[in-house]
Design an enzyme around this catalytic site. Structure first.
Site, PDB file in Angstrom:
ATOM      1  N   HIS A  62     -14.639   1.036  -8.647  1.00  0.00           N
ATOM      2  CA  HIS A  62     -13.357   1.140  -7.942  1.00  0.00           C
ATOM      3  C   HIS A  62     -13.046   0.791  -6.573  1.00  0.00           C
ATOM      4  CE1 HIS A  62     -15.844   4.201  -5.854  1.00  0.00           C
ATOM      5  NE2 HIS A  62     -15.200   4.299  -5.098  1.00  0.00           N
TER       6      HIS A  62
HETATM    7  C1  UD1 Z   1     -11.053   6.732  -2.147  1.00  0.00           C
HETATM    8  C2  UD1 Z   1     -11.908   6.440  -0.795  1.00  0.00           C
HETATM    9  C3  UD1 Z   1     -13.244   5.790  -1.240  1.00  0.00           C
HETATM   10  C4  UD1 Z   1     -14.139   6.556  -2.210  1.00  0.00           C
HETATM   11  C5  UD1 Z   1     -12.982   6.952  -3.511  1.00  0.00           C
HETATM   12  C6  UD1 Z   1     -13.796   7.858  -4.472  1.00  0.00           C
HETATM   13  C7  UD1 Z   1     -10.648   5.873   1.029  1.00  0.00           C
HETATM   14  C8  UD1 Z   1     -10.031   4.620   2.038  1.00  0.00           C
HETATM   15  N1  UD1 Z   1     -11.117   5.563  -0.071  1.00  0.00           N
HETATM   16  O1  UD1 Z   1     -10.629   5.571  -2.681  1.00  0.00           O
HETATM   17  O2  UD1 Z   1     -13.802   5.592   0.075  1.00  0.00           O
HETATM   18  O3  UD1 Z   1     -15.133   5.895  -2.633  1.00  0.00           O
HETATM   19  O4  UD1 Z   1     -11.821   7.649  -2.914  1.00  0.00           O
HETATM   20  O5  UD1 Z   1     -13.110   7.982  -5.766  1.00  0.00           O
HETATM   21  O6  UD1 Z   1     -10.870   7.032   1.738  1.00  0.00           O
HETATM   22  N2  UD1 Z   1      -5.095   7.832  -7.639  1.00  0.00           N
HETATM   23  C9  UD1 Z   1      -4.510   8.743  -8.847  1.00  0.00           C
HETATM   24  N3  UD1 Z   1      -4.851   9.828  -8.905  1.00  0.00           N
HETATM   25  C10 UD1 Z   1      -5.660  10.163  -7.801  1.00  0.00           C
HETATM   26  C11 UD1 Z   1      -6.273   9.692  -6.942  1.00  0.00           C
HETATM   27  C12 UD1 Z   1      -5.974   8.375  -6.751  1.00  0.00           C
HETATM   28  O7  UD1 Z   1      -3.781   8.042  -9.487  1.00  0.00           O
HETATM   29  O8  UD1 Z   1      -5.901  11.624  -8.115  1.00  0.00           O
HETATM   30  C13 UD1 Z   1      -4.671   6.508  -7.600  1.00  0.00           C
HETATM   31  C14 UD1 Z   1      -3.245   6.252  -6.873  1.00  0.00           C
HETATM   32  O9  UD1 Z   1      -2.443   5.122  -7.235  1.00  0.00           O
HETATM   33  C15 UD1 Z   1      -3.931   5.705  -5.406  1.00  0.00           C
HETATM   34  C16 UD1 Z   1      -5.079   4.994  -5.805  1.00  0.00           C
HETATM   35  O10 UD1 Z   1      -5.715   5.914  -6.900  1.00  0.00           O
HETATM   36  O11 UD1 Z   1      -3.292   4.942  -4.757  1.00  0.00           O
HETATM   37  C17 UD1 Z   1      -6.291   5.009  -4.936  1.00  0.00           C
HETATM   38  O12 UD1 Z   1      -6.597   6.324  -4.178  1.00  0.00           O
HETATM   39  P1  UD1 Z   1      -7.014   6.350  -2.661  1.00  0.00           P
HETATM   40  O13 UD1 Z   1      -7.394   7.821  -2.590  1.00  0.00           O
HETATM   41  O14 UD1 Z   1      -6.246   6.008  -1.669  1.00  0.00           O
HETATM   42  O15 UD1 Z   1      -8.195   5.434  -2.732  1.00  0.00           O
HETATM   43  P2  UD1 Z   1      -9.624   5.390  -3.762  1.00  0.00           P
HETATM   44  O16 UD1 Z   1      -9.503   4.001  -4.207  1.00  0.00           O
HETATM   45  O17 UD1 Z   1      -9.584   6.614  -4.572  1.00  0.00           O
HETATM   46  N1  UDP Z   2     -18.533  10.901 -10.847  1.00  0.00           N
HETATM   47  C1  UDP Z   2     -17.786  11.998 -11.756  1.00  0.00           C
HETATM   48  N2  UDP Z   2     -17.292  11.310 -12.846  1.00  0.00           N
HETATM   49  C2  UDP Z   2     -17.047   9.750 -13.011  1.00  0.00           C
HETATM   50  C3  UDP Z   2     -17.230   9.180 -12.119  1.00  0.00           C
HETATM   51  C4  UDP Z   2     -18.127   9.463 -11.017  1.00  0.00           C
HETATM   52  O1  UDP Z   2     -18.241  12.890 -11.720  1.00  0.00           O
HETATM   53  O2  UDP Z   2     -16.240   9.673 -13.936  1.00  0.00           O
HETATM   54  C5  UDP Z   2     -18.995  11.539  -9.747  1.00  0.00           C
HETATM   55  C6  UDP Z   2     -20.538  10.836  -9.477  1.00  0.00           C
HETATM   56  O3  UDP Z   2     -21.648  11.462 -10.102  1.00  0.00           O
HETATM   57  C7  UDP Z   2     -20.705  10.881  -7.978  1.00  0.00           C
HETATM   58  C8  UDP Z   2     -19.228  10.870  -7.402  1.00  0.00           C
HETATM   59  O4  UDP Z   2     -18.180  10.922  -8.527  1.00  0.00           O
HETATM   60  O5  UDP Z   2     -21.263  12.247  -7.470  1.00  0.00           O
HETATM   61  C9  UDP Z   2     -19.200   9.362  -6.885  1.00  0.00           C
HETATM   62  O6  UDP Z   2     -17.474   9.552  -6.580  1.00  0.00           O
HETATM   63  P1  UDP Z   2     -17.021   7.814  -6.488  1.00  0.00           P
HETATM   64  O7  UDP Z   2     -17.974   6.871  -7.338  1.00  0.00           O
HETATM   65  O8  UDP Z   2     -15.546   8.087  -6.951  1.00  0.00           O
HETATM   66  O9  UDP Z   2     -16.828   7.756  -4.699  1.00  0.00           O
HETATM   67  P2  UDP Z   2     -17.938   7.109  -3.962  1.00  0.00           P
HETATM   68  O10 UDP Z   2     -19.266   7.797  -4.018  1.00  0.00           O
HETATM   69  O11 UDP Z   2     -18.103   5.572  -4.185  1.00  0.00           O
HETATM   70  O12 UDP Z   2     -17.389   7.200  -2.328  1.00  0.00           O
END
Ligand code: UD1
Ligand code: UDP
Length: 370
Positions: A212
């Site tokens: 991601h």
């Molecule tokens: C965010 C965090 C990242 C973390 C990740 C975990 C920041 C800058 N980024 O990234 O550090 O590793 O979460 O997963 O805070 N979206 C949905 N549904 C949701 C959430 C998001 O559809 O419930 C989609 C939306 O199109 C949104 C995009 O995902 O614009 C990105 O979501 P966002 O929270 O901005 O960043 P992540 O890539 O999820």
């Molecule tokens: N995770 C989950 N379901 C998924 C993918 C990840 O429960 O489909 C869990 C994973 O075990 C870990 C956490 O989500 O505990 C990590 O989150 P993510 O990779 O979104 O964020 P990051 O750690 O990179 O910030």
């Protein structure tokens, strides 16, 4: 503290998927204490049921006490939105402590709100550094650590980073890795879960993929190379790919989703709940990821982790654990090494033991002079 003193109100900030595993153990540990009242504050950064509600269920947490409902947006929209909404909450509720976790936009936003209102802020998972300022998380880490009153770290490298930045030692306490507490807490449910069996996978005979990071999924050429490489390696090791919403959006936008859907040995799933996901991880032959949390969980479990990044803010997973940084081009070669048994199992870093929440509670009692 006398028996008539009202309990100290502690806000635990959660926003995005990886935050829920970091606040759940602390919420449960603080709930057992009579001197404090923990309150869950959800900023709403993640909101899909499988990116948010599923974790409250799996980690046995109640509905958030406060929900800011901020949602998605640009960095400024999200950070600013959380600040505006959370400042209002703090001005009326006046919590005694704010605990922020990890490195997402909401982490930095809530730390800024608390600090400016002179509410003591604790950062749990402080001190991690990738030294890559193109990562939005690195900016969030730098900001949060610079202004938080107390810095709870997971590993010695984090302490060293903070000391090198001039942070005084009395603000730093190494408490360990809180994510491991969540795993230990629900391990029996993870082991009893039937996700792997229902998908029809044999233990040790598949890999699990999550991606991601903007650097991997937002650039069409990079994402295309990754899709090609995943299809290539799936011929040697069948893969389950739990697709993050950002990634699904990009795969659709760049016309790459079909290719993945049609690959025989790749099973695409929606984002999975924690118990389901960890059920798959714990029996996997290897993990291919760019996630921060997954690098740590695989180190704890001794499972080969191939991290598709140029750097990691969690270097202890490379030096002590089972993690290795790989490029799209070296993915196949590294998978061969896993399949040929040439991968270190590593060891569990100190304080990655399921007792971090207890150490946090003890540290907090000392700070609050309880
Ligand atoms: C965010 C965090 C990242 C973390 C990740 C975990 C920041 C800058 N980024 O990234 O550090 O590793 O979460 O997963 O805070 N979206 C949905 N549904 C949701 C959430 C998001 O559809 O419930 C989609 C939306 O199109 C949104 C995009 O995902 O614009 C990105 O979501 P966002 O929270 O901005 O960043 P992540 O890539 O999820
Ligand atoms: N995770 C989950 N379901 C998924 C993918 C990840 O429960 O489909 C869990 C994973 O075990 C870990 C956490 O989500 O505990 C990590 O989150 P993510 O990779 O979104 O964020 P990051 O750690 O990179 O910030």
């Amino acid at each position: 503290m006398t028996t008539s003193t009202p309990p100290l109100v502690i806000h635990l900030i959660a926003a995005a998927r990886p935050n829920f595993m970091k606040i759940a153990p602390l919420y449960h540990a603080l709930s057992r204490e009579s001197w404090c009242e923990p309150k869950l504050v959800h900023t709403g950064q993640h909101y899909d049921p499988n990116m948010s509600d599923a974790f409250f269920r799996d980690l046995n947490m109640p509905q958030p006490h406060i929900h800011l409902g901020v949602g998605s947006g640009t960095h400024a929209e999200q950070t600013g939105g959380v600040m505006i909404a959370y400042e209002k909450v703090c001005m009326t509720q006046k919590p005694d402590w704010i605990i922020v976790v990890g490195d997402v936009n909401s982490t930095a936003a809530c730390a800024m709100v608390g600090t400016k209102l002179w509410i003591p802020v604790i950062h749990l998972e402080a001190g991690l550094r990738s030294r890559d300022r193109h990562m939005p998380e690195e900016i969030n880490r730098l900001v949060t650590d610079a202004i938080s009153d107390v810095l709870w770290t997971p590993s010695p490298d984090a302490d060293e980073n903070l000391l090198a930045e001039g942070v005084s030692a009395h603000r730093i306490e190494r408490v360990g890795n809180i994510m491991i507490d969540s795993y230990v807490m629900v391990r029996p449910q993870i082991e009893a879960d039937q996700t792997r069996v229902n998908i029809g996978l044999e233990a040790g005979k598949y890999g699990i993929v999550t991606l991601h990071r903007p650097s991997n999924v937002d650039d069409p050429a990079v994402l295309k190379t990754l899709v090609d490489q995943l299809i290539h390696i799936s011929a040697k090791l069948p893969l389950v790919f739990a697709v993050h919403p950002r990634t699904r959006k990009r795969l659709q936008e760049f016309g790459l989703l079909n290719q993945l859907e049609q690959a025989n040995a790749i099973q695409l799933t929606e984002p999975l709940g924690y118990i389901q996901f960890m059920n798959l991880v714990s029996s996997a032959k290897a993990v291919v990821t760019d996630s921060g949390g997954v690098q740590e969980e695989s180190t704890y479990l001794g499972i080969p982790c191939l991290t598709l990044r140029e750097n990691t803010e969690r270097p202890i997973t490379l030096t002590e654990g089972s993690n290795r940084l790989v490029t799209p081009d070296s993915l196949a070669k590294n998978i061969d090494e896993v399949l040929n048994g040439k991968w270190v199992t590593g060891k569990r870093p100190e304080h990655w033991d399921g007792n971090t929440a207890s150490r946090c509670v003890a540290a907090l009692k000392k700070l609050a002079k309880i």
